[in-house]
Design a protein around this motif. Structure first.
Motif, PDB file in Angstrom:
ATOM      1  N   TYR A  57      25.340  91.074 -52.390  1.00 44.65           N
ATOM      2  CA  TYR A  57      24.955  92.384 -51.864  1.00 44.65           C
ATOM      3  C   TYR A  57      25.203  93.438 -52.936  1.00 44.65           C
ATOM      4  CZ  TYR A  57      24.369  90.550 -47.170  1.00 44.65           C
ATOM      5  OH  TYR A  57      23.921  89.856 -46.084  1.00 44.65           O
ATOM      6  N   VAL A  98      22.513  98.491 -45.535  1.00 46.86           N
ATOM      7  CA  VAL A  98      22.313  97.120 -45.055  1.00 46.86           C
ATOM      8  C   VAL A  98      21.728  97.196 -43.651  1.00 46.86           C
ATOM      9  CG1 VAL A  98      24.163  96.079 -46.430  1.00 46.86           C
ATOM     10  CG2 VAL A  98      24.680  96.936 -44.148  1.00 46.86           C
ATOM     11  N   GLN A 134      22.373  91.980 -41.717  1.00 40.06           N
ATOM     12  CA  GLN A 134      23.170  91.843 -42.934  1.00 40.06           C
ATOM     13  C   GLN A 134      24.623  92.241 -42.667  1.00 40.06           C
ATOM     14  OE1 GLN A 134      20.661  94.361 -45.373  1.00 40.06           O
ATOM     15  NE2 GLN A 134      19.935  92.594 -46.557  1.00 40.06           N
TER      16      GLN A 134
END
Length: 196
Positions: A82, A102, A106
């Motif tokens: 990420y 996100v 996620q």
């Protein structure tokens, strides 16, 4: 003048942020009724609502994982893959913590990874070793700069929907603290909610 997506996101975050705070406060109040009273506050500790105490704890917790630490798990950090939250000019001017955008799914993946890396607990947001309950994982992932309170709220709705489909129409915190619950159950729930 048409409303932009960015304006809607800000409005949604302003509306849903207090709901997440209210859930944390309700959870802490319920946990306090189930546990013996905490020791007296340290001299100089500031009173305040639960969200304020949580924020103080997060700021004072120098061992909490942040994206600039890579020593939390031998195989790599829980946020691996990420983007690292990087401060924008607005973050610097407003002196706020940077966030990486996100999705709710996620966010659930990051919660699952956080629990895998740090452990899972019941009856409290987190323990001294860093293990967290599901709500504690929400707070820790947000504190690391991934998503917004609105993202976390959407993730909680996905968890609630997954519990309902599985035949457990109870609040996720009640489910988390049920006797006989295991960390494996928690991982299964988070993965199911993220893929549904």
């Amino acid at each position: 003048m048409p409303t932009t997506t960015a304006a809607l996101d800000v409005d949604l975050a302003e509306l849903l942020g207090p709901l997440l705070v209210a859930e944390v406060e309700a959870y802490l109040a319920t946990a306090a009724r189930r546990q013996p009273p905490s020791p007296a506050p340290r001299p100089g500790a500031l009173p305040g609502p639960a969200w304020y105490r949580i924020a103080q704890h997060l700021q004072a917790d120098v061992t909490s994982p942040t994206p600039d630490r890579t020593d939390t798990v031998p195989a790599g950090p829980w946020w691996d893959g990420y983007p690292t939250p990087a401060p924008t000019l607005a973050d610097r001017i407003l002196r706020r913590r940077p966030t990486a955008p996100v999705t709710a799914r996620q966010h659930l993946d990051l919660m699952d990874r956080y629990i895998a890396a740090h452990g899972w607990t019941q009856g409290r947001l987190w323990d001294g070793d860093g293990a967290v309950c599901i709500l504690g994982a929400h707070v820790r992932v947000l504190a690391a700069g991934y998503g917004t309170p609105a993202t976390a709220w959407q993730a909680r709705l996905l968890i609630g929907n997954a519990l309902g489909r599985a035949g457990h129409p109870v609040p996720v915190d009640t489910w988390n603290d049920s006797p006989g619950r295991t960390q494996h159950d928690v991982h299964h729930l988070l993965r199911t909610a993220a893929t549904s």
